[in-house]
Design a protein around this motif. Structure first.
Motif, PDB file in Angstrom:
ATOM      1  N   ILE A 321       0.822  -1.214   0.000  1.00  0.00           N
ATOM      2  CA  ILE A 321       0.000   0.000   0.000  1.00  0.00           C
ATOM      3  C   ILE A 321       0.854   1.262   0.000  1.00  0.00           C
ATOM      4  CG2 ILE A 321      -1.782   1.271   1.286  1.00  0.00           C
ATOM      5  CD1 ILE A 321      -2.481  -1.553   2.538  1.00  0.00           C
ATOM      6  N   LEU A 322       1.922   1.255   0.772  1.00  0.00           N
ATOM      7  CA  LEU A 322       2.792   2.435   0.866  1.00  0.00           C
ATOM      8  C   LEU A 322       4.224   2.003   1.112  1.00  0.00           C
ATOM      9  CD1 LEU A 322       3.081   2.285   4.092  1.00  0.00           C
ATOM     10  CD2 LEU A 322       1.266   3.966   4.160  1.00  0.00           C
ATOM     11  N   ASP A 323       5.124   2.969   1.088  1.00  0.00           N
ATOM     12  CA  ASP A 323       6.544   2.693   1.322  1.00  0.00           C
ATOM     13  C   ASP A 323       6.798   2.578   2.821  1.00  0.00           C
ATOM     14  OD1 ASP A 323       9.446   3.062   1.619  1.00  0.00           O
ATOM     15  OD2 ASP A 323       9.381   3.528  -0.525  1.00  0.00           O
ATOM     16  N   LEU A 324       7.577   1.587   3.224  1.00  0.00           N
ATOM     17  CA  LEU A 324       7.862   1.393   4.645  1.00  0.00           C
ATOM     18  C   LEU A 324       8.794   2.455   5.208  1.00  0.00           C
ATOM     19  CD1 LEU A 324       8.211  -2.496   4.847  1.00  0.00           C
ATOM     20  CD2 LEU A 324       6.197  -1.072   5.300  1.00  0.00           C
ATOM     21  N   ALA A 325       9.222   3.388   4.371  1.00  0.00           N
ATOM     22  CA  ALA A 325       9.967   4.544   4.874  1.00  0.00           C
ATOM     23  C   ALA A 325       9.047   5.477   5.669  1.00  0.00           C
ATOM     24  CB  ALA A 325      10.610   5.319   3.718  1.00  0.00           C
ATOM     25  N   ASN A 326       7.732   5.301   5.547  1.00  0.00           N
ATOM     26  CA  ASN A 326       6.770   6.069   6.350  1.00  0.00           C
ATOM     27  C   ASN A 326       6.773   5.519   7.775  1.00  0.00           C
ATOM     28  OD1 ASN A 326       5.137   7.880   4.360  1.00  0.00           O
ATOM     29  ND2 ASN A 326       5.265   5.881   3.343  1.00  0.00           N
ATOM     30  N   GLN A 327       7.580   6.128   8.659  1.00  0.00           N
ATOM     31  CA  GLN A 327       7.794   5.553   9.985  1.00  0.00           C
ATOM     32  C   GLN A 327       7.423   6.479  11.140  1.00  0.00           C
ATOM     33  OE1 GLN A 327      11.843   4.124  10.129  1.00  0.00           O
ATOM     34  NE2 GLN A 327      11.556   2.756   8.390  1.00  0.00           N
ATOM     35  N   PHE A 328       7.253   7.766  10.893  1.00  0.00           N
ATOM     36  CA  PHE A 328       7.001   8.676  12.021  1.00  0.00           C
ATOM     37  C   PHE A 328       5.521   8.726  12.365  1.00  0.00           C
ATOM     38  CE2 PHE A 328      11.122  10.164  10.405  1.00  0.00           C
ATOM     39  CZ  PHE A 328      11.853   9.945  11.551  1.00  0.00           C
ATOM     40  N   GLY A 329       5.232   9.113  13.610  1.00  0.00           N
ATOM     41  CA  GLY A 329       3.875   8.969  14.091  1.00  0.00           C
ATOM     42  C   GLY A 329       3.579   7.478  14.153  1.00  0.00           C
ATOM     43  N   GLU A 330       2.465   7.057  13.616  1.00  0.00           N
ATOM     44  CA  GLU A 330       2.159   5.625  13.559  1.00  0.00           C
ATOM     45  C   GLU A 330       2.708   5.000  12.281  1.00  0.00           C
ATOM     46  OE1 GLU A 330       0.905   4.503  16.465  1.00  0.00           O
ATOM     47  OE2 GLU A 330       1.088   6.635  16.884  1.00  0.00           O
ATOM     48  N   GLY A 331       3.114   5.853  11.319  1.00  0.00           N
ATOM     49  CA  GLY A 331       3.780   5.366  10.116  1.00  0.00           C
ATOM     50  C   GLY A 331       2.999   4.324   9.351  1.00  0.00           C
ATOM     51  N   TRP A 332       3.712   3.308   8.887  1.00  0.00           N
ATOM     52  CA  TRP A 332       3.092   2.268   8.063  1.00  0.00           C
ATOM     53  C   TRP A 332       2.205   1.320   8.866  1.00  0.00           C
ATOM     54  CZ3 TRP A 332       4.505  -2.393   9.956  1.00  0.00           C
ATOM     55  CH2 TRP A 332       5.755  -2.501  10.590  1.00  0.00           C
ATOM     56  N   SER A 333       2.263   1.405  10.193  1.00  0.00           N
ATOM     57  CA  SER A 333       1.497   0.446  11.007  1.00  0.00           C
ATOM     58  C   SER A 333      -0.011   0.599  10.807  1.00  0.00           C
ATOM     59  CB  SER A 333       1.853   0.577  12.488  1.00  0.00           C
ATOM     60  OG  SER A 333       1.375   1.786  13.024  1.00  0.00           O
ATOM     61  N   LEU A 334      -0.477   1.810  10.470  1.00  0.00           N
ATOM     62  CA  LEU A 334      -1.913   1.994  10.229  1.00  0.00           C
ATOM     63  C   LEU A 334      -2.368   1.139   9.048  1.00  0.00           C
ATOM     64  CD1 LEU A 334      -2.296   5.859  10.682  1.00  0.00           C
ATOM     65  CD2 LEU A 334      -2.806   4.055  12.324  1.00  0.00           C
ATOM     66  N   ALA A 335      -1.631   1.242   7.941  1.00  0.00           N
ATOM     67  CA  ALA A 335      -1.960   0.434   6.769  1.00  0.00           C
ATOM     68  C   ALA A 335      -1.823  -1.051   7.092  1.00  0.00           C
ATOM     69  CB  ALA A 335      -1.052   0.816   5.603  1.00  0.00           C
ATOM     70  N   ALA A 336      -0.811  -1.396   7.877  1.00  0.00           N
ATOM     71  CA  ALA A 336      -0.577  -2.800   8.234  1.00  0.00           C
ATOM     72  C   ALA A 336      -1.745  -3.368   9.019  1.00  0.00           C
ATOM     73  CB  ALA A 336       0.716  -2.925   9.036  1.00  0.00           C
ATOM     74  N   GLU A 337      -2.262  -2.600   9.980  1.00  0.00           N
ATOM     75  CA  GLU A 337      -3.365  -3.102  10.802  1.00  0.00           C
ATOM     76  C   GLU A 337      -4.656  -3.225   9.997  1.00  0.00           C
ATOM     77  OE1 GLU A 337      -3.104  -4.463  13.511  1.00  0.00           O
ATOM     78  OE2 GLU A 337      -1.121  -3.820  14.181  1.00  0.00           O
ATOM     79  N   VAL A 338      -4.925  -2.248   9.111  1.00  0.00           N
ATOM     80  CA  VAL A 338      -6.105  -2.354   8.250  1.00  0.00           C
ATOM     81  C   VAL A 338      -6.047  -3.642   7.433  1.00  0.00           C
ATOM     82  CG1 VAL A 338      -7.333  -1.367   6.275  1.00  0.00           C
ATOM     83  CG2 VAL A 338      -6.494   0.148   8.081  1.00  0.00           C
ATOM     84  N   ALA A 339      -4.893  -3.885   6.828  1.00  0.00           N
ATOM     85  CA  ALA A 339      -4.722  -5.079   5.989  1.00  0.00           C
ATOM     86  C   ALA A 339      -4.776  -6.355   6.829  1.00  0.00           C
ATOM     87  CB  ALA A 339      -3.405  -4.991   5.230  1.00  0.00           C
ATOM     88  N   HIS A 340      -4.183  -6.312   8.016  1.00  0.00           N
ATOM     89  CA  HIS A 340      -4.173  -7.468   8.910  1.00  0.00           C
ATOM     90  C   HIS A 340      -5.601  -7.861   9.298  1.00  0.00           C
ATOM     91  CE1 HIS A 340      -3.518  -9.937  12.470  1.00  0.00           C
ATOM     92  NE2 HIS A 340      -4.103  -9.018  13.218  1.00  0.00           N
ATOM     93  N   TYR A 341      -6.387  -6.866   9.727  1.00  0.00           N
ATOM     94  CA  TYR A 341      -7.760  -7.172  10.146  1.00  0.00           C
ATOM     95  C   TYR A 341      -8.631  -7.581   8.962  1.00  0.00           C
ATOM     96  CZ  TYR A 341      -6.990  -5.564  14.935  1.00  0.00           C
ATOM     97  OH  TYR A 341      -6.551  -5.443  16.223  1.00  0.00           O
ATOM     98  N   ALA A 342      -8.388  -6.971   7.794  1.00  0.00           N
ATOM     99  CA  ALA A 342      -9.149  -7.365   6.607  1.00  0.00           C
ATOM    100  C   ALA A 342      -8.914  -8.830   6.270  1.00  0.00           C
ATOM    101  CB  ALA A 342      -8.754  -6.478   5.420  1.00  0.00           C
ATOM    102  N   ARG A 343      -7.663  -9.269   6.417  1.00  0.00           N
ATOM    103  CA  ARG A 343      -7.346 -10.670   6.150  1.00  0.00           C
ATOM    104  C   ARG A 343      -7.935 -11.594   7.203  1.00  0.00           C
ATOM    105  NH1 ARG A 343      -3.713  -7.855   3.363  1.00  0.00           N
ATOM    106  NH2 ARG A 343      -2.558  -8.815   1.649  1.00  0.00           N
TER     107      ARG A 343
END
Length: 343
Positions: A321-343
């Motif tokens: 979904i996005l580049d894992l260079a997005n690390q500040f704040g919650e960073g890539w973890s937001l996209a990760a959790e959305v995808a995790h719960y969707a699965r």
């Protein structure tokens, strides 16, 4: 500043969440510090925060500043023997700047003499605290097990309270095991913590419950608001009152992101890696996973058990979904959790 003479002071910590905050003073007792956990935030907290912090910063900062100044202004503390503490993440996250917000607020409220302590696993910014030593290796084991214990209790509490036949049973059980877990952490006894978790699984399984399923909602977002009841305006409780089973990611994921982030930063040329770090990282990864596996083996006996997923698997989801260079704040973890719960 925090000098050697300040070690005798009571160190007040702002409230975070009801399944982690009670365990914090216990861990620091092992290090010889006397921590006091302040009570949950409320409307007066927000009022203090709006008065003494920059009210254009994020709501968590408002509540953290408000919690500390409200406590100091209550008359319940000996101001000559008190300090305050805040966590600091480093980098571009707003949490890095909490300490300057707090110092400015303390000065404005007439508490300029109260030392501020920063908890950080790396470099400390905007603070002089050479006398505050944090020998992580001394408390690493009990800290990791305490986080795993807290995450497990939260999972059992959330699944059970939705189905309990008698209101209050689940909360009483949760409070009981938080108190017992705090005692084990205070004694630096991870074996007792694991024994308690095994007992907790049996007791939560025994709560008289309805055999039914509910619509599930994954609650993700900024770490403080995600886990702090007042900070999220009691959204979790409201959703449960509407018959929705609320799932929250484990707090341990916040720690485990380090492995992914450091690997990405080295690949991108943002960080270098010495021989010592290259050797220690897989050792630390094994150390963490061994403890996760021990806890998971106990939790598999819980009737509504939801297995955890590797942080690398979640990072893979996010990388679609996005580049894992997005690390500040919650960073890539937001996209990760959305995808995790969707699965």
């Amino acid at each position: 500043t925090f000098t050697k003479d300040e070690r005798r002071r009571t160190i007040s910590a702002p409230f975070f969440t009801d399944y982690v905050s009670p365990l914090v003073p216990a861990a620091f007792k092992v290090l010889g510090y006397y921590f006091v956990q302040l009570p949950e935030s409320n409307m007066r907290t927000a009022e203090y925060g709006l008065k003494y912090a920059n009210n254009e910063v994020c709501y968590p900062a408002t509540l953290v500043v408000g919690d500390l100044i409200k406590a100091l202004d209550s008359g319940e503390f000996d101001l000559d023997n008190t300090a305050v503490v805040v966590t600091q993440t480093g980098g571009q996250c707003r949490a890095t700047n909490y300490v300057s917000q707090i110092k400015n607020g303390l000065e404005s409220a007439g508490f300029a003499d109260i030392p501020v302590v920063v908890l950080s696993t790396g470099k400390v910014y905007q603070n002089e605290q050479s006398a505050f030593k944090l020998p992580l290796l001394k408390v690493l084991n009990i800290t990791v097990y305490s986080l795993l214990y807290a995450d497990a209790l939260q999972q059992m509490y959330g699944s059970t309270i939705m189905r309990e036949k008698s209101g209050g049973d689940t909360r009483r059980l949760f409070d009981f095991y938080i108190d017992r877990g705090t005692e084990a952490a205070r004694n630096n006894d991870h074996t007792s913590l694991l024994d308690l978790l095994a007992r907790a699984v049996k007791d939560f399984n025994a709560v008289p419950s309805y055999d039914m399923e509910f619509t599930k909602v994954g609650l993700i977002g900024e770490i403080y608001v995600k886990y702090n009841n007042y900070g999220q305006a009691h959204t979790t409780e409201w959703l449960r009152s509407k018959g929705i089973d609320v799932m929250t990611p484990p707090i341990l994921d916040f720690v485990m992101q380090y492995f992914v982030n450091s690997q990405v930063n080295i690949k991108n040329g943002v960080r270098s890696q010495g021989l010592l770090t290259r050797w220690l990282k897989p050792v630390f990864w094994k150390y963490m996973n061994d403890r996760i596996k021990v806890t998971e083996a106990i939790m598999k006996n819980f009737r509504h058990y939801m297995p955890s997923e590797s942080i690398y698997a979640k990072a893979q989801y996010a990388s679609d979904i996005l580049d894992l260079a997005n690390q500040f704040g919650e960073g890539w973890s937001l996209a990760a959790e959305v995808a995790h719960y969707a699965r």
